[in-house]
Design a protein around this motif. Structure first.
Motif, PDB file in Angstrom:
ATOM      1  N   GLU A   1       0.849  -1.192   0.000  1.00 20.06           N
ATOM      2  CA  GLU A   1       0.000   0.000   0.000  1.00 20.06           C
ATOM      3  C   GLU A   1       0.885   1.243   0.000  1.00 20.06           C
ATOM      4  OE1 GLU A   1      -3.831   0.655   2.554  1.00 20.06           O
ATOM      5  OE2 GLU A   1      -2.119   1.452   3.681  1.00 20.06           O
ATOM      6  N   GLY A   2       0.743   2.048  -1.034  1.00 17.68           N
ATOM      7  CA  GLY A   2       1.514   3.271  -1.134  1.00 17.68           C
ATOM      8  C   GLY A   2       0.732   4.476  -0.649  1.00 17.68           C
TER       9      GLY A   2
ATOM     10  N   ASN B   1       3.506   0.576   2.961  1.00 18.72           N
ATOM     11  CA  ASN B   1       3.137  -0.414   3.973  1.00 18.72           C
ATOM     12  C   ASN B   1       3.070  -1.787   3.315  1.00 18.72           C
ATOM     13  OD1 ASN B   1       2.905   1.368   6.131  1.00 18.72           O
ATOM     14  ND2 ASN B   1       0.743   1.779   5.737  1.00 18.72           N
ATOM     15  N   TYR B   2       3.443  -2.816   4.078  1.00 15.06           N
ATOM     16  CA  TYR B   2       3.471  -4.182   3.559  1.00 15.06           C
ATOM     17  C   TYR B   2       2.632  -5.079   4.467  1.00 15.06           C
ATOM     18  CZ  TYR B   2       7.508  -2.130   1.219  1.00 15.06           C
ATOM     19  OH  TYR B   2       8.329  -1.305   0.494  1.00 15.06           O
TER      20      TYR B   2
ATOM     21  N   SER C   1       6.516  -1.638   7.546  1.00 11.09           N
ATOM     22  CA  SER C   1       6.379  -0.339   6.904  1.00 11.09           C
ATOM     23  C   SER C   1       7.757   0.258   6.671  1.00 11.09           C
ATOM     24  CB  SER C   1       5.529   0.597   7.769  1.00 11.09           C
ATOM     25  OG  SER C   1       5.424   1.877   7.186  1.00 11.09           O
ATOM     26  N   SER C   2       7.797   1.211   5.744  1.00  9.21           N
ATOM     27  CA  SER C   2       9.037   1.950   5.499  1.00  9.21           C
ATOM     28  C   SER C   2       9.058   3.269   6.251  1.00  9.21           C
ATOM     29  CB  SER C   2       9.199   2.216   3.996  1.00  9.21           C
ATOM     30  OG  SER C   2       8.160   3.065   3.519  1.00  9.21           O
ATOM     31  N   VAL C   3       8.022   3.533   7.055  1.00 12.65           N
ATOM     32  CA  VAL C   3       7.950   4.788   7.801  1.00 12.65           C
ATOM     33  C   VAL C   3       9.078   4.834   8.826  1.00 12.65           C
ATOM     34  CG1 VAL C   3       6.554   6.191   9.346  1.00 12.65           C
ATOM     35  CG2 VAL C   3       5.469   4.953   7.476  1.00 12.65           C
TER      36      VAL C   3
ATOM     37  N   SER D   1      12.114   2.576  -0.005  1.00  9.41           N
ATOM     38  CA  SER D   1      11.930   1.598   1.069  1.00  9.41           C
ATOM     39  C   SER D   1      13.001   0.528   0.961  1.00  9.41           C
ATOM     40  CB  SER D   1      10.538   0.962   0.968  1.00  9.41           C
ATOM     41  OG  SER D   1      10.440  -0.176   1.804  1.00  9.41           O
ATOM     42  N   PRO D   2      13.569   0.106   2.090  1.00 10.14           N
ATOM     43  CA  PRO D   2      14.516  -1.013   2.029  1.00 10.14           C
ATOM     44  C   PRO D   2      13.786  -2.322   1.742  1.00 10.14           C
ATOM     45  CG  PRO D   2      14.119  -0.379   4.310  1.00 10.14           C
ATOM     46  CD  PRO D   2      13.416   0.636   3.458  1.00 10.14           C
TER      47      PRO D   2
END
Length: 357
Positions: A114-115, A121-122, A131-133, A206-207
């Motif tokens: 989800e972008g 978010n994964y 998440s990449s947050v 995002s990693p």
């Protein structure tokens, strides 16, 4: 079991590139060589006698060439090569679009992506969420495993892509784009947004951590760990006389029963670490006590990652004592009110007597 008969996306695109490169190089060599051959063969020399040459006149079709066999052969071979190349390439691209991983027996990991502005978010099929947050884990996947992704967005149009793995999918609000990829080599990759989406577009990365299968399994076990601790209001551990029950809120939708119960014997000094639950998600937690010694605890636990909760139990008798204390305080205040009423009555009587005089 050979899950991917034609290899990964990287393999497919590299094969297509190499085939086109090889054929293009071969055709180029043949054309250039044939051109040089004819340039040498029909070069202008002093020994040439134009009068003896059977040259075609203007408006006259040339003759010879062995009945056009060379022309037919060249066109035929060209058509066969081009048609074969188109059919083969189209088949490989169809494989990229649908590698045939819909079979539940195939060893594929499904992840919903989800972008949003400006992170990702994964959501994993086992209920985990990353998440990449900030300093989040980003996407964590095992190596040499097909990854099926379902990509969408919540605000504006984004595009999720990992350049090194040759994967890209549009992320549109209200729509879903499905694709797949395989990361053969463990390491850290970078997922980026390839659609201009706002002032933070350049930082929307995002990693993507690719681990060997055993390390990935250990990471999943670490994420699906729940620690529950019981304390009283004096922060003393509760060690006996209770039972803990957990049940997934969507238990009916799973084949396996996702409800577990633990007695106080399975706790160690009022605490238990649960690691055998393999499905994350929302769980209903209930802690009951023998002889109603403490009030029952009912909570909803969002089990999408490691959980470490401490619950403080309350003594129901303490509430009754508090209520009794409040009643006694009210009773003590009532005589004061009566005294005040009596004083008011005396004052009124005195005033009335003064008026009569």
């Amino acid at each position: 079991m050979e899950v991917l008969p034609h290899g990964t996306r990287v393999d497919v695109f590299e094969n297509i590139f190499l085939v086109f490169l090889g054929l293009g190089t071969l055709v180029g060599i043949v054309v250039i060589a044939y051109t040089l051959y004819n340039a040498y063969k029909y070069r202008d020399t002093e020994e040439r006698d134009d009068a003896e040459e059977d040259l075609p006149s203007v408006g006259e079709l040339p003759t010879g060439g062995k009945g056009g066999k060379k022309l037919f052969l060249s066109f035929g071979l060209s058509a066969i090569i081009v048609i074969s190349l188109v059919v083969w390439t189209y088949g490989m691209l169809l494989y990229v679009e649908d590698p045939g991983l819909d079979n539940p027996n195939d060893d594929a990991l499904e992840i919903e992506i989800e972008g949003f502005a400006f992170d990702w978010n994964y959501y994993y099929e086992n209920g985990l969420e990353t998440s990449s947050v900030g300093s989040g884990d980003g996407m964590v996947i095992p190596a040499d495993t097909p990854i099926m992704i379902d990509v969408t967005a919540t605000d504006v149009w984004h595009t999720f892509g990992i350049s090194d793995l040759r994967v890209k999918a549009d992320a549109k609000p209200g729509e879903h784009s499905e694709t797949w990829f395989v990361a053969e080599e463990p390491g850290t990759y970078t997922a980026e947004c390839f659609e201009l989406c706002g002032p933070g577009h350049s930082d929307m990365d995002s990693p993507v951590e690719v681990m060997p299968q055993d390390e990935y399994d250990a990471w999943v076990d670490e994420q699906l760990t729940m620690t529950i601790t019981l304390e009283d209001e004096a922060e003393e551990r509760i060690t006996d006389g209770f039972e803990l029950a957990l049940e997934h809120q969507e238990n009916d939708e799973f084949d396996d029963d996702l409800s577990v119960t633990y007695s106080d014997d399975e706790f160690e000094n009022g605490s238990i670490t649960i690691g055998e639950i393999e499905q994350g998600g929302p769980y209903d937690l209930a802690i009951t006590f023998e002889d109603d010694e403490y009030e029952e605890i009912e909570e909803t636990v969002s089990f999408t990652g490691p959980v470490d909760e401490t619950y403080t139990v309350e003594d129901p008798d303490a509430d009754d004592e508090d209520d009794e204390g409040e009643d006694e305080d009210e009773d003590e205040e009532e005589p004061d009110n009566d005294t005040e009423d009596a004083d008011d009555t005396n004052d009124d009587t005195t005033e009335d007597g003064g008026d009569d005089e």
